[in-house]
Design an enzyme around this catalytic site. Sequence first.
Site, short mmCIF file in Angstrom:
data_model
loop_
_atom_site.label_atom_id
_atom_site.label_comp_id
_atom_site.label_asym_id
_atom_site.label_seq_id
_atom_site.Cartn_x
_atom_site.Cartn_y
_atom_site.Cartn_z
N LEU A 124 155.16 36.23 12.10
CA LEU A 124 154.95 37.62 11.70
C LEU A 124 156.06 38.52 12.28
O LEU A 124 156.74 39.23 11.56
CB LEU A 124 153.57 38.09 12.19
N GLY A 128 163.22 43.56 14.02
CA GLY A 128 162.99 45.00 13.87
C GLY A 128 161.53 45.36 13.65
O GLY A 128 161.20 46.50 13.34
N ILE A 338 146.52 38.14 48.36
CA ILE A 338 145.70 37.37 49.31
C ILE A 338 146.51 36.23 49.91
O ILE A 338 146.39 35.91 51.09
CB ILE A 338 144.41 36.86 48.61
N HIS A 339 147.39 35.65 49.11
CA HIS A 339 148.25 34.57 49.61
C HIS A 339 149.36 35.09 50.54
O HIS A 339 150.05 34.28 51.17
CB HIS A 339 148.91 33.81 48.44
N GLU A 364 150.19 38.88 20.77
CA GLU A 364 149.05 39.04 19.85
C GLU A 364 148.52 40.48 19.89
O GLU A 364 147.32 40.73 19.80
CB GLU A 364 147.97 37.98 20.13
N SER A 367 148.62 45.81 24.85
CA SER A 367 147.43 46.58 25.26
C SER A 367 147.39 47.93 24.53
O SER A 367 146.32 48.42 24.16
CB SER A 367 147.45 46.81 26.77
#
Length: 384
Positions: A124, A128, A338-339, A364, A367
Site C-alpha cells: 500500500l 509519496g 529497571i535494568h 499499520e 498513533s
Amino acid sequence: MIRDQETLTILLDTIGRFVRERCVPAEAVAADTDRIPDDIVAEMRRMGLFGFAIPQEYGGMGLTLEEEVLVNFELSQCSPVFRSISGTNNGIGSMGIVIDGTEEQKRKYLPRLASGELIGSFALTEPGSGSDAASLTTNARRDGDHYLINGTKRFITNAPEAGIFTLMARTDPASKGASGVTAFIVERDSPGLTLGPIDKKMGQRGGHTSDVIFQDVKVPAANIIGGKEGMGFKTAMKVLDKARLNIAAVCVGVSERMLQDALRYALDRRQFGQRIGDFQLVQAMLADCRTEIFAARSMTLEAARKHDAGERIGLEASCCKYFAAEMCGRVADRAVQIHGGAGYMAEYGIERFYRDVRLFRIYEGTSQIQQLVIARNMIKAAGG
Ligand code: COS
C-alpha cells in the site's frame, strides 16, 4: 468467541512452549544474522502457524478473532520478528483475499498461504503516500484482459520473502482519492516486478522490508480482488481494521515478555543491601506496567469478541492499536530503566526489545492516524 476451550488451550500451550524453547533461545542469532533460522520457520509451518487466521475450508485453522488475539498474546512473548514472518500470511498479506476475494482467488491462493508454502505481502505505502494512503499514485492501466502496472511501493513487510502481493493501485487516473483505487493480486515472478535492497532498520532485525518496483507489470484482470475496480481502498481499510487489532495483541504479548524480564532482573539485582524490586520506586514501575498491560489485554479481547459477534470494530481496533502500541513503548522504557546500566547493553536483550517495539507506534497506521480514525468515527456517529 471461543469455540472449543479444550482444543484452544492445547494450541496455546503448544505455542507457549514453542516460543520459550525454540524462539527465545534464537533471539540473539536472529538479530545478529538478520534471519530467522530455517528450522524454526519450518517448525512454524508444521504447526500451522502460517494459517491460523485463514478459514478451514481453505486449509487454515479458521480461528475466530478472539482466538487469534489469544494466539498472538502467546506468539509474541519473544522478539516480534518471529511472529512477523507468519504475520502477513495471517493478516495483511491474505486478508484482502479472505474478506473480499472471489471464490476462485480464494481456492487458488489461500491453501498455499495457509501452509506457509507461499508468503503474502501487502503493498500500500509508497514514497509519496504513507498516512495519506488514498493519495497513492501507482497506476494500473487496462489493456484488454489484463492491466499494466507502474509505480513503486515502499517499506513493504516480507517483500523479500513474498510469493504474492496484495497491491493497491490506481485504475482511475481521473480520480485523486480512494474511489479510484483497485486491489490486485500480483505474483512475485511477474516480469517487470523487482525488489529494492533490504531496508536497514532501527530494530526488528530478522524481519525484512524493501521497495517493490513495478515496470509495465502485466496482471490479469481476473486478479482484481473481488473482481470489481474501485473497491481497493475499502478492501485495504477492512484489512487494516483487523490487522490493527492483532498488532494490539502483539503489543500485549511483547509487553508481557519485557515485564517478565524486568521483574526477574528486579528480583536478582541487589543494591543498597537489598533486591532492587524491594524499592518502592521500582515497584511503581512494575505496577504501572502490569496495570497497563492488563488494560490493553482486556480492551483487545473485548473488541475481538465484538467483531466475532458480527459488529464493525473500526473505532475499537484503532483504540486498541493506539493504546497498546503507546503502552508497549512505555513498558519498554520502564523495563530498560529497571535494568539500569545493563538495560543499555546489548547482551541483556532488553535494549533490542526497546528498539523493536518502536515500530508499533508507526506501522499499520501511526498513533496519530489511530486518533484521527477514532475521532472521525465519533463525529460520524454523532451525525456530524
Ligand atoms: N472499512 C471500510 N471502508 C472504509 C473504512 C473501513 N475501516 N475506512 C474508510 N473506508 C471507506 C470510507 O467509507 C470511504 O468510502 P465512501 O467514500 O464510499 O464513503 C473511503 O473508504 C475513503 O475513506 P476516507 O474518506 O475516510 O479516506 P481518507 O483518505 O480520509 O483516509 C485514513 C483515511 C487516513 C484513515 C487512511 O488513509 C489510513 O488508514 N491511513 C493510514 C494508512 C496505514 O495504516 N498505512 C500503514 C501501512 S499499510 S501496513
